[in-house]
Write a protein that holds these residues in place. Structure first.
Motif, PDB file in Angstrom:
ATOM      1  N   LEU A  80       0.472  -1.775   0.262  1.00  0.00           N
ATOM      2  CA  LEU A  80      -0.244   0.024   0.136  1.00  0.00           C
ATOM      3  C   LEU A  80       0.745   1.072   0.076  1.00  0.00           C
ATOM      4  CD1 LEU A  80      -2.611   0.828  -0.428  1.00  0.00           C
ATOM      5  CD2 LEU A  80      -2.800   0.913   2.815  1.00  0.00           C
ATOM      6  N   LYS A  81       1.650   1.674   0.751  1.00  0.00           N
ATOM      7  CA  LYS A  81       2.735   2.479   0.471  1.00  0.00           C
ATOM      8  C   LYS A  81       3.469   2.563  -0.921  1.00  0.00           C
ATOM      9  CE  LYS A  81       4.595   1.328   5.454  1.00  0.00           C
ATOM     10  NZ  LYS A  81       5.379   0.987   6.038  1.00  0.00           N
ATOM     11  N   TYR A  82       4.117   1.673  -0.778  1.00  0.00           N
ATOM     12  CA  TYR A  82       4.864   1.770  -2.810  1.00  0.00           C
ATOM     13  C   TYR A  82       3.420   2.449  -3.984  1.00  0.00           C
ATOM     14  CZ  TYR A  82       8.996  -0.098  -1.190  1.00  0.00           C
ATOM     15  OH  TYR A  82      10.415  -0.206  -0.464  1.00  0.00           O
ATOM     16  N   PHE A  83       1.926   1.668  -3.244  1.00  0.00           N
ATOM     17  CA  PHE A  83       1.368   1.661  -4.272  1.00  0.00           C
ATOM     18  C   PHE A  83       0.830   3.131  -4.649  1.00  0.00           C
ATOM     19  CE2 PHE A  83      -3.219   1.410  -6.619  1.00  0.00           C
ATOM     20  CZ  PHE A  83      -2.886   0.980  -7.308  1.00  0.00           C
ATOM     21  N   GLY A  84       0.090   3.501  -3.085  1.00  0.00           N
ATOM     22  CA  GLY A  84      -0.511   4.710  -3.072  1.00  0.00           C
ATOM     23  C   GLY A  84       0.970   6.113  -2.995  1.00  0.00           C
ATOM     24  N   THR A  85       2.093   5.878  -3.119  1.00  0.00           N
ATOM     25  CA  THR A  85       2.902   6.637  -3.608  1.00  0.00           C
ATOM     26  C   THR A  85       3.124   6.481  -5.286  1.00  0.00           C
ATOM     27  OG1 THR A  85       4.978   6.126  -1.745  1.00  0.00           O
ATOM     28  CG2 THR A  85       5.089   7.525  -4.017  1.00  0.00           C
TER      29      THR A  85
END
Length: 147
Positions: A54-59
């Motif tokens: 989620l952190k990477y995809f959110g970015t």
């Protein structure tokens, strides 16, 4: 004399049987606890993976949304905003999996399936038996020696 020896032997066998039963129960209890621990650890890893993703995809989503919005404004083509819709579904799903109630809802659905749709969980050809395993082993083994 034989009666005393027999009585002592029966008592010893009874104690041995109780000891073996207690050990079997203890071993089963340990196996169940170990399986539960392994399942909990696997679920924790799945949740952690989801949160990290989620952190990477959110970015990525944030950068894509800003870029696509800027492109849509600059080129005056609202079609640039279309990719934001499916990406937002993915982002929402990952957030729900990592921080929301998705796992609780899935657990509830699984419990409902176990209670009301038992027939869908049946294995083809029924439960695996020792005989079926032995039959398959004998068919596959080139070095089978029948005893």
């Amino acid at each position: 004399m034989g009666f005393i020896f027999s009585k002592s032997m029966n008592e010893s066998m009874k104690n041995q049987k109780e000891f073996m039963l207690m050990n079997a129960r203890l071993q089963l209890e340990r196996q169940l606890i170990m399986q539960s621990e392994m399942r909990e650890r696997q679920m924790a890893m799945q949740i952690a993976w989801s949160r990290e993703f989620l952190k990477y995809f959110g970015t990525f989503f944030g950068l894509a949304a800003i870029s696509l919005t800027a492109g849509a404004i600059k080129k005056k083509k609202p079609a640039f905003l279309v990719p934001i819709v499916p990406l937002s579904f993915i982002l929402t799903y990952q957030y729900d999996l990592g921080y929301g109630t998705l796992l609780e809802r899935m657990k509830g659905e699984a419990e409902d399936i176990l209670e009301t749709e038992k027939s869908k969980l049946q294995l083809p050809r029924g439960m695996i038996t020792f005989e079926s395993i032995e039959k398959a082993r004998k068919e596959q083994s080139r070095f089978f020696i029948d005893k």
